[in-house]
Design a protein around this motif. Structure first.
Motif, mmCIF file in Angstrom:
data_model
loop_
_atom_site.group_PDB
_atom_site.id
_atom_site.type_symbol
_atom_site.label_atom_id
_atom_site.label_comp_id
_atom_site.label_asym_id
_atom_site.label_seq_id
_atom_site.Cartn_x
_atom_site.Cartn_y
_atom_site.Cartn_z
ATOM 1 N N ASN A 15 0.683 -1.080 0.297
ATOM 2 C CA ASN A 15 0.095 -0.036 -0.228
ATOM 3 C C ASN A 15 0.415 1.513 0.189
ATOM 4 O OD1 ASN A 15 -2.559 -0.937 -0.034
ATOM 5 N ND2 ASN A 15 -2.768 -1.459 2.183
ATOM 6 N N GLU A 107 -4.031 0.291 7.947
ATOM 7 C CA GLU A 107 -4.933 -0.760 7.636
ATOM 8 C C GLU A 107 -6.057 -1.291 8.584
ATOM 9 O OE1 GLU A 107 -0.860 0.267 4.398
ATOM 10 O OE2 GLU A 107 -1.637 0.609 7.096
ATOM 11 N N TYR A 135 -12.895 0.601 1.645
ATOM 12 C CA TYR A 135 -12.189 0.720 0.925
ATOM 13 C C TYR A 135 -10.822 0.694 0.686
ATOM 14 C CZ TYR A 135 -16.069 2.881 -1.841
ATOM 15 O OH TYR A 135 -16.845 3.611 -2.293
ATOM 16 N N ASN A 136 -9.492 0.511 0.038
ATOM 17 C CA ASN A 136 -8.043 -0.293 -0.056
ATOM 18 C C ASN A 136 -7.481 1.477 0.274
ATOM 19 O OD1 ASN A 136 -5.309 0.212 -1.330
ATOM 20 N ND2 ASN A 136 -5.641 -2.055 -0.804
ATOM 21 N N SER A 138 -4.572 2.766 -0.906
ATOM 22 C CA SER A 138 -3.543 3.213 -1.601
ATOM 23 C C SER A 138 -4.638 3.589 -2.751
ATOM 24 C CB SER A 138 -3.185 1.780 -2.405
ATOM 25 O OG SER A 138 -3.815 1.128 -3.113
ATOM 26 N N ASN A 139 -5.958 2.661 -3.176
ATOM 27 C CA ASN A 139 -6.857 3.135 -3.700
ATOM 28 C C ASN A 139 -8.427 4.828 -2.848
ATOM 29 O OD1 ASN A 139 -6.917 1.336 -5.382
ATOM 30 N ND2 ASN A 139 -8.643 -0.190 -4.720
#
Length: 186
Positions: A15, A107, A135-136, A138-139
């Motif tokens: 990430n 995270e 959401y992830n 990095s997204n």
């Protein structure tokens, strides 16, 4: 005006590597708040960021308090959290006299609750359905950062570019290129 992505105690090197690549592509400062869940030279992290690490302004902070001490009174800090009710697109990020800091949590556990409560009016949410927990990371960074950059007119970024081996080059000068019912009323 400078944009900053701030990662609070990130634990997943991939990430952070992906976020570093986004920061390199957008001329955004990456602030990392320790402790990190990996070594900064972690092979997987460098692979995720490819060869862009030398193009990223990375600033390390010993802890959250050390980071907060670097902020100036004119800076705008926003905490990105699923617990907020204010949408990230409803904020104006265009004041040229301000630096914008977008703070993202770990995270596994997000941002500390006491920190979020202290800056309650600075919490922003990315809309999502209840099908997922979040959401992830990095997204999420990409969504928020690109909205700020869109509002700012994508400063110091190319919005168009034509490559020598451009995949669309052959069709670029054809007048009928947009006539294939791409939203055009007939």
């Amino acid at each position: 005006m400078t944009n900053h992505v701030v990662l609070y105690e990130p634990v997943m090197p991939a990430n952070t590597g992906n976020i570093a690549r986004t920061c390199a592509g957008t001329n955004t400062v990456l602030d990392l708040i320790e402790p990190l869940g990996f070594q900064i030279d972690n092979k997987r992290m460098k692979r995720a960021g490819l060869d862009y690490w030398d193009k990223v302004d990375v600033r390390m902070h010993d802890d959250l308090d050390a980071f907060l001490k670097t902020l100036k009174p004119t800076d705008e800090m926003y905490l990105i959290s699923k617990f907020s009710s204010k949408n990230y697109v409803d904020v104006d990020y265009t004041d040229p006299n301000k630096d914008y800091y977008f703070v993202f949590g770990k995270e596994t556990t997000g941002l500390p609750e006491t920190f979020m409560r202290e800056y309650y009016d600075r919490n922003l949410r990315i809309p999502m359905s209840d099908n997922i927990r979040c959401y992830n990371l990095s997204n999420s960074v990409a969504m928020v950062l690109l909205e700020a950059l869109r509002q700012q007119g994508f400063p110091n970024m190319e919005t168009t570019h034509h490559y020598e081996n451009d995949k669309l080059k052959d069709n670029y000068n054809r007048p009928e290129r947009y006539e294939r019912n791409l939203g055009k009323d007939n």
